[in-house]
Design a protein around this motif. Sequence first.
Motif, PDB file in Angstrom:
ATOM      1  N   TRP A 230     -61.441  36.287 -30.768  1.00 22.10           N
ATOM      2  CA  TRP A 230     -60.366  36.576 -29.812  1.00 22.10           C
ATOM      3  C   TRP A 230     -59.950  38.035 -29.956  1.00 22.10           C
ATOM      4  O   TRP A 230     -59.779  38.538 -31.076  1.00 22.10           O
ATOM      5  CB  TRP A 230     -59.178  35.649 -30.072  1.00 22.10           C
TER       6      TRP A 230
ATOM      7  N   LYS B  35     -57.129  39.360 -29.538  1.00 23.92           N
ATOM      8  CA  LYS B  35     -55.860  39.515 -30.248  1.00 23.92           C
ATOM      9  C   LYS B  35     -56.071  39.527 -31.760  1.00 23.92           C
ATOM     10  O   LYS B  35     -55.367  40.242 -32.479  1.00 23.92           O
ATOM     11  CB  LYS B  35     -54.878  38.408 -29.848  1.00 23.92           C
TER      12      LYS B  35
ATOM     13  N   ILE C 166     -62.845  36.496 -26.377  1.00 21.00           N
ATOM     14  CA  ILE C 166     -61.839  35.824 -25.551  1.00 21.00           C
ATOM     15  C   ILE C 166     -60.720  36.819 -25.287  1.00 21.00           C
ATOM     16  O   ILE C 166     -60.023  37.244 -26.211  1.00 21.00           O
ATOM     17  CB  ILE C 166     -61.298  34.565 -26.255  1.00 21.00           C
ATOM     18  N   ALA C 167     -60.574  37.184 -24.022  1.00 18.34           N
ATOM     19  CA  ALA C 167     -59.619  38.227 -23.646  1.00 18.34           C
ATOM     20  C   ALA C 167     -58.788  37.760 -22.462  1.00 18.34           C
ATOM     21  O   ALA C 167     -59.146  36.817 -21.759  1.00 18.34           O
ATOM     22  CB  ALA C 167     -60.371  39.511 -23.298  1.00 18.34           C
ATOM     23  N   PHE C 168     -57.677  38.433 -22.245  1.00 20.78           N
ATOM     24  CA  PHE C 168     -56.764  38.069 -21.161  1.00 20.78           C
ATOM     25  C   PHE C 168     -56.292  39.323 -20.439  1.00 20.78           C
ATOM     26  O   PHE C 168     -55.356  39.980 -20.880  1.00 20.78           O
ATOM     27  CB  PHE C 168     -55.572  37.275 -21.712  1.00 20.78           C
TER      28      PHE C 168
ATOM     29  N   LYS D 175     -55.564  40.721 -16.293  1.00 20.04           N
ATOM     30  CA  LYS D 175     -55.270  40.133 -14.975  1.00 20.04           C
ATOM     31  C   LYS D 175     -56.133  40.756 -13.872  1.00 20.04           C
ATOM     32  O   LYS D 175     -55.649  41.301 -12.888  1.00 20.04           O
ATOM     33  CB  LYS D 175     -53.780  40.290 -14.683  1.00 20.04           C
TER      34      LYS D 175
ATOM     35  N   ASP E 112     -55.401  39.372 -10.256  1.00 19.07           N
ATOM     36  CA  ASP E 112     -54.008  39.249  -9.851  1.00 19.07           C
ATOM     37  C   ASP E 112     -53.817  39.694  -8.397  1.00 19.07           C
ATOM     38  O   ASP E 112     -54.526  40.577  -7.887  1.00 19.07           O
ATOM     39  CB  ASP E 112     -53.129  40.100 -10.768  1.00 19.07           C
TER      40      ASP E 112
ATOM     41  N   ALA F  18     -55.130  46.042 -15.376  1.00 24.18           N
ATOM     42  CA  ALA F  18     -56.031  45.080 -16.009  1.00 24.18           C
ATOM     43  C   ALA F  18     -57.430  45.663 -16.187  1.00 24.18           C
ATOM     44  O   ALA F  18     -58.071  45.460 -17.231  1.00 24.18           O
ATOM     45  CB  ALA F  18     -56.098  43.802 -15.178  1.00 24.18           C
TER      46      ALA F  18
ATOM     47  N   PRO G 129     -61.106  34.932 -17.380  1.00 24.24           N
ATOM     48  CA  PRO G 129     -60.444  33.771 -16.780  1.00 24.24           C
ATOM     49  C   PRO G 129     -59.466  34.185 -15.685  1.00 24.24           C
ATOM     50  O   PRO G 129     -59.127  35.373 -15.567  1.00 24.24           O
ATOM     51  CB  PRO G 129     -59.690  33.168 -17.970  1.00 24.24           C
TER      52      PRO G 129
ATOM     53  N   PHE H  35     -56.440  34.716 -15.151  1.00 24.44           N
ATOM     54  CA  PHE H  35     -55.171  35.012 -15.804  1.00 24.44           C
ATOM     55  C   PHE H  35     -54.311  35.847 -14.862  1.00 24.44           C
ATOM     56  O   PHE H  35     -54.784  36.794 -14.248  1.00 24.44           O
ATOM     57  CB  PHE H  35     -55.457  35.769 -17.101  1.00 24.44           C
TER      58      PHE H  35
ATOM     59  N   GLU I 221     -64.665  32.700 -15.915  1.00 21.07           N
ATOM     60  CA  GLU I 221     -64.178  31.436 -16.461  1.00 21.07           C
ATOM     61  C   GLU I 221     -63.219  30.792 -15.463  1.00 21.07           C
ATOM     62  O   GLU I 221     -62.435  31.484 -14.817  1.00 21.07           O
ATOM     63  CB  GLU I 221     -63.455  31.684 -17.787  1.00 21.07           C
TER      64      GLU I 221
ATOM     65  N   TRP J 213     -60.169  27.817 -15.018  1.00 24.65           N
ATOM     66  CA  TRP J 213     -59.189  27.026 -15.763  1.00 24.65           C
ATOM     67  C   TRP J 213     -58.704  25.882 -14.892  1.00 24.65           C
ATOM     68  O   TRP J 213     -58.288  26.104 -13.741  1.00 24.65           O
ATOM     69  CB  TRP J 213     -57.988  27.891 -16.144  1.00 24.65           C
TER      70      TRP J 213
END
Length: 275
Positions: free
Chosen positions: A38, A40, A70-72, A74, A77, A86, A108, A110, A142, A144
């Motif tokens: 991840w 983070k 694994i990142a987040f 946007k 958006d 983003a 994903p 996000f 990805e 969700w």
Amino acid sequence: MFPFKVALNTSTLFPFKLNVIQQVRIAAEAGYEGIELWMKDIETYLAGGGTIEDLKHALSCANIEFINAIAFFKWADADAEIREKAFKQAKGEMELLTSLGCKLIAAPPFGDVGTVKLDEATGYFEHLVVMGREIGVEPILEFWGKAQKLSTLSEAHYVLETSSIQNTKMLIDPFHMYIGGSDFFRLKELRGEQIGIFHVNDYPPIPEIEKLEDSDRVFPGEGIAPSNEIAQTLYNIHYSGYLSLELFIEDYKGKSALEVIKHGLQALKNSYSIN
């Protein structure tokens, strides 16, 4: 027969509060060939004085492949200014990842995506992929199950099929297929090369779908997911990549981290073997 490679998504280890070096070493000790880290956790490690060189050395010594991050960010958006931020975030993260030898990054849905049309999302994803390929990291789409858009396999497949860019890929997760109402039969419509990574988990019959949370996931074979049928379909469409164990269980009832992921590896192989 087990025709797939095996990886560990380090969300499975979250209750043990291990740093990324410890995550890498224990995954290798348990017998995994690949690992999903991840962002983070990587950032926390670096902020605490860790170095890229030490993490690269740990991956090399463990002989384990850093398959995906694994990142987040946007990227899809509805707000153009948020998307721009983003893409800058994604660029920086992918530049860091390429220095670690990581080839994939999860993308994903996000952010605020409810009003975004699928064709618009396709365009945003194309921009992300072009940027990633220039850097050397492939974004994988990805979906969700509870997202307002890109919540189903069909929607993700549409983005890949309508994209003007060749060989784009998606990340698939049976938990998200189930809670989003995706038809498992539709996996047969994919080509194996369209799947970047396949997450492995299971889910219980209770609570009902609407109340299921990530923490309700269980080990493969301990729920009601059609794991063996999924494995056979993946094999039939010629997917031979990584199956990555991704759980969010909060309490392992006194088991050690090594015990947990060894059990997970065996459960994965048992549930996804081909007859």
